[in-house]
Scaffold this active site. Structure first.
Site, PDB file in Angstrom:
ATOM      1  CG  ASP A  31     -34.285   0.675   7.878  1.00  0.00           C
ATOM      2  OD1 ASP A  31     -33.328  -0.100   7.991  1.00  0.00           O
ATOM      3  OD2 ASP A  31     -35.079   0.651   6.919  1.00  0.00           O
ATOM      4  CG  PHE A  34     -28.211   2.433  10.307  1.00  0.00           C
ATOM      5  CD1 PHE A  34     -27.134   1.565  10.382  1.00  0.00           C
ATOM      6  CD2 PHE A  34     -28.121   3.502   9.411  1.00  0.00           C
ATOM      7  CE1 PHE A  34     -25.998   1.747   9.595  1.00  0.00           C
ATOM      8  CE2 PHE A  34     -26.998   3.696   8.622  1.00  0.00           C
ATOM      9  CZ  PHE A  34     -25.943   2.809   8.719  1.00  0.00           C
ATOM     10  CG  ASP A  35     -32.061   6.339   9.559  1.00  0.00           C
ATOM     11  OD1 ASP A  35     -31.063   5.968   8.911  1.00  0.00           O
ATOM     12  OD2 ASP A  35     -33.223   6.258   9.124  1.00  0.00           O
ATOM     13  CB  SER A  80     -12.342  -6.942 -23.133  1.00  0.00           C
ATOM     14  OG  SER A  80     -11.377  -7.192 -24.139  1.00  0.00           O
ATOM     15  CD  GLU A 110     -15.823 -15.492 -10.393  1.00  0.00           C
ATOM     16  OE1 GLU A 110     -16.104 -14.322 -10.079  1.00  0.00           O
ATOM     17  OE2 GLU A 110     -14.664 -15.881 -10.643  1.00  0.00           O
ATOM     18  CE  LYS A 112     -19.413 -10.731 -19.819  1.00  0.00           C
ATOM     19  NZ  LYS A 112     -20.329  -9.583 -19.960  1.00  0.00           N
ATOM     20  CG  ASP A 114     -25.396  -6.477 -18.843  1.00  0.00           C
ATOM     21  OD1 ASP A 114     -24.259  -6.054 -19.115  1.00  0.00           O
ATOM     22  OD2 ASP A 114     -26.354  -6.401 -19.620  1.00  0.00           O
ATOM     23  NE  ARG A 133     -12.937  -3.284 -19.826  1.00  0.00           N
ATOM     24  CZ  ARG A 133     -12.456  -2.968 -21.037  1.00  0.00           C
ATOM     25  NH1 ARG A 133     -12.808  -1.827 -21.593  1.00  0.00           N
ATOM     26  NH2 ARG A 133     -11.629  -3.780 -21.676  1.00  0.00           N
ATOM     27  CD  GLU A 169     -19.416  -5.589 -14.460  1.00  0.00           C
ATOM     28  OE1 GLU A 169     -20.279  -4.908 -15.027  1.00  0.00           O
ATOM     29  OE2 GLU A 169     -18.251  -5.715 -14.893  1.00  0.00           O
ATOM     30  CE1 TYR A 221     -14.769  -8.908 -12.413  1.00  0.00           C
ATOM     31  CE2 TYR A 221     -17.067  -8.384 -11.938  1.00  0.00           C
ATOM     32  CZ  TYR A 221     -15.923  -8.179 -12.677  1.00  0.00           C
ATOM     33  OH  TYR A 221     -15.907  -7.232 -13.665  1.00  0.00           O
ATOM     34  CE  LYS A 284     -13.093 -14.288 -13.295  1.00  0.00           C
ATOM     35  NZ  LYS A 284     -13.290 -13.480 -12.079  1.00  0.00           N
ATOM     36  CE  LYS A 308     -21.047 -11.675 -23.113  1.00  0.00           C
ATOM     37  NZ  LYS A 308     -21.496 -10.588 -23.958  1.00  0.00           N
ATOM     38  CB  CYS A 402     -17.863   6.950 -52.049  1.00  0.00           C
ATOM     39  SG  CYS A 402     -17.824   7.674 -50.379  1.00  0.00           S
ATOM     40  CB  CYS A 405     -16.546  11.687 -51.973  1.00  0.00           C
ATOM     41  SG  CYS A 405     -15.752  10.079 -52.153  1.00  0.00           S
ATOM     42  CB  CYS A 420     -14.534   5.369 -50.472  1.00  0.00           C
ATOM     43  SG  CYS A 420     -14.191   7.003 -51.188  1.00  0.00           S
ATOM     44  CB  CYS A 426     -13.863  10.401 -48.767  1.00  0.00           C
ATOM     45  SG  CYS A 426     -15.451   9.652 -48.362  1.00  0.00           S
TER      46      CYS A 426
END
Length: 663
Positions: A31, A34-35, A80, A110, A112, A114, A133, A169, A221, A284, A308, A402, A405, A420, A426
């Site tokens: 590091d 690099f710096d 989606s 693959e 998924k 989050d 997105r 992601e 991906y 896929k 899922k 309702c 109302c 309603c 309303c």
């Protein structure tokens, strides 16, 4: 070596070291070294501003401040995914796929991840823009913030295409998430709830230097664009790695659903050892040509399916059942719960859907209930712990009036929900309809949000969406948090909405059962609001894919005098209530009543070919049947489709034949 050569050499060195460290997890210098090189490059660029480059490694530290994130339309829509939860779901999907394409089908599996979905556009090997997105059609430009993420290459290497998008992601690894929370705890600040929400919130921070300090990563991906030089999804992942992207290594090629399930079962357990949050597997169709043949539904690709993992469950007490009124008057019962931790978030409320669901589960106030996140997003009650039910418990009596109302509720035969009927009086319905009208997929009115709509209604400045066009800056200025500029932006945004095309205006009107797809079909068939108003139920049902329930709803909407009054006012303000002459000039009825199946590889993009069919009155179908009029056949048309077409006597024409047909 002159200054320019030194700068170029240092940039190349730093890019290589950056790739080794953040993408390959294999650093080749310390590091400190690099710096030191980065500081040397910063000094040289400062001394020679004529050699500045927006994609230099020195720009990763951030510093630019974005007050307003510009909304950008995606060049290629971000769809989606459909979800599955069992082997049977996947087998049903495979059966649909095999019905629509020829030959053997293999799959890329693959994980998924989050996180926050992102679309990166590269031109001539350099990062051009990064867009969230959003609603899939348009998102926010967050390029400045994305450039601070070290795993996002600013300059590609190898044989990349001239221009393409790559989707992925933005994730926050568990290690970084815990480190951030330790720091906040030491400062006495509220802790972040989960990695996903923290990653998503990071993209909209105004100060890019603050984003640079967060240990975000970008996992890619999916390549999107034309002439990408790859034939399969699995090969495209390796290509993306070769160009410098961080592509997870966990992807696997599967040749049948049993192999897909092996992958799922392995990662359902092994995912807990991953450095990132993941909630499932994406499967896929591997062949990109087969993907193209399968195409898309209105919301999702037919060639992909998300599986899922089983949702996490917890138990808690149901304090109270309350009722919400939607913009169409639909009543949704809501369970108000004792707060409980579930999948990284605190859950306080869950939908009970309708009266049938409450009766089926015999849900009562005071019950101990089991809650899970459906697809790990929306909390839902799945059962009641009857062993803990209070002795004085009483069955739930669904409301008859309702809650907003007081109007008696109605429930039509075959409908799961109560409604309603007081749509003009309303309050939630009034606000909800205007909020729908201004939404992104409808009129997309800039400078006007849902909260402002509610404020305008409560201040009696508007009663329906036509009233928006009479608002003045002077009326808006006295409102809370409304300055001169924001008032002007709102009025100008309303004025600009008069250019929104007819099919989106029709969707914006908020007619029950008329979503985006139905609005497009009605607009295309009738071409003007006057023609739709004059149509009978029988005539509407005769339109392709318009059923009795939709037809009945459309006729009922325009039978109300107040709706016709609003339509006439919208006309007077210049809102587009018919297809423009320019658009009509590009349309014809040449292919009216004819159904086409498009199969194979063509000179023009497949979507353009399909659009030409629809613009000329034809219908595009994904499968061959006795109702198919023509098959437009390109190179590599599948033999089974050819055999089926010949068996049914369906005419097969070339791309050139088709062009002559509509010329």
């Amino acid at each position: 070596m002159n200054a320019e050569e030194q700068i170029l050499q240092l940039r190349n060195e730093l890019r290589a070291h950056n790739h080794n460290y953040y993408v390959l997890d294999n650093p080749t210098i310390s590091d400190f070294e690099f710096d030191k090189k980065l500081k040397q490059l910063q000094d040289l660029e400062q001394a020679h501003p004529e050699y500045d480059d927006v994609n230099s490694p020195t720009h990763r530290v951030g510093g630019a401040v974005t007050k307003n994130f510009e909304t950008i339309v995606h060049e290629h829509r971000m769809y989606s995914l459909d979800n599955s939860y069992s082997k049977e779901d996947l087998e049903d999907w495979e059966a649909r796929v095999k019905k629509l394409v020829d030959g053997d089908v293999s799959y890329t599996c693959e994980l998924k991840y989050d996180g926050a979905s992102i679309s990166l556009t590269y031109e001539n090997g350099q990062l051009l823009k990064a867009v969230t997105r959003g609603d899939g059609i348009q998102g926010d430009d967050v390029t400045t913030n994305i450039k601070t993420i070290n795993s996002v290459p600013l300059q590609l290497k190898g044989d990349y295409p001239p221009r393409f998008d790559i989707r992925g992601e933005i994730v926050l690894p568990w290690e970084g998430f815990h480190a951030m929370n330790e720091e906040r705890e030491a400062l006495g600040l509220e802790l972040y709830r989960n990695p996903r929400n923290t990653a998503s919130g990071s993209l909209k921070l105004q100060d890019s230097a603050a984003v640079a300090k967060r240990p975000l990563q970008c996992l890619l991906y999916n390549l999107t664009g034309n002439n990408l030089g790859v034939a399969t999804q699995f090969d495209s992942l390796q290509k993306a790695r070769d160009w410098g992207f961080k592509v997870p290594d966990e992807a696997k090629l599967a040749y049948n659903i049993d192999e897909v399930l092996e992958y799922i079962n392995h990662w359902d357990v092994a995912r807990h050892d991953l450095p990132y949050e993941t909630d499932g597997v994406v499967i896929k169709v591997n062949s990109l040509q087969q993907q193209e043949e399968l195409g898309y539904t209105a919301k999702a690709p037919r060639w992909a399916m998300a599986y899922k993992f089983k949702a996490e469950q917890v138990s808690t007490r149901l304090r109270e059942i309350t009722y919400q009124v939607g913009r169409t008057g639909a009543i949704t019962p809501v369970a108000n719960l004792e707060p409980v931790e579930l999948a990284g978030t605190t859950v306080k409320r869950a939908s009970l859907h309708n009266a049938d669901q409450i009766e089926k589960l015999d849900i009562r106030e005071g019950d101990e209930v089991f809650v899970e996140k459906g697809g790990e997003i929306i909390p839902k009650i799945i059962a009641v712990d009857l062993t803990k039910r209070p002795e004085n418990s009483q069955p739930t009596q669904y409301i008859a009036e309702c809650p907003e109302c007081g109007t008696p509720l109605v429930r039509e035969e075959g409908d799961a929900k109560h409604f309603c009927p007081n749509d003009t009086g309303c309050p939630p319905q009034i606000v909800g309809r205007i909020q729908h009208y201004i939404s992104r997929k409808a009129m997309d009115i800039e400078g006007l949000g849902g909260e402002t709509v509610a404020l305008l209604v409560s201040e009696n400045l508007i009663y329906n969406y036509a009233d928006l066009y009479e608002l003045t800056v002077e009326q808006l200025l006295p409102l809370e948090r409304m300055a001169q500029k924001s008032a002007e932006n709102l009025v100008n945004g309303v004025l600009a909405s008069t250019q929104i095309p007819f099919e989106r205006v029709l969707f914006a009107l908020g007619i029950r059962y008329v979503g985006e797809t139905v609005a497009k079909k009605l607009a295309k068939h009738y071409k003007s609001i006057n023609a739709i108003i004059s149509a009978t139920e029988e005539e509407l049902i005769a339109v392709d894919e318009i059923g009795g329930r939709i037809a009945e709803s459309v006729v009922a909407f325009f039978a109300k005098a107040e709706n016709i009054s609003i339509i006439n006012r919208l006309k007077s303000y210049g809102v587009q209530l018919e297809i423009s002459a320019e658009k009509l000039a590009n349309q014809s009825d040449t292919l009216e009543g004819k159904t086409f199946v498009v199969s194979g590889v063509f000179e023009m993009p497949r979507n353009e070919l399909k659009k030409l069919i629809e613009d000329n009155g034809g219908k595009v179908s994904s499968s061959i049947s006795a109702k198919t009029s023509y098959i437009v056949a390109g190179d590599k048309m599948g033999p089974s489709k050819l055999e089926k077409a010949q068996k049914l006597g369906v005419a097969i024409i070339s791309e050139k034949d088709f062009i002559m047909m509509i010329a």
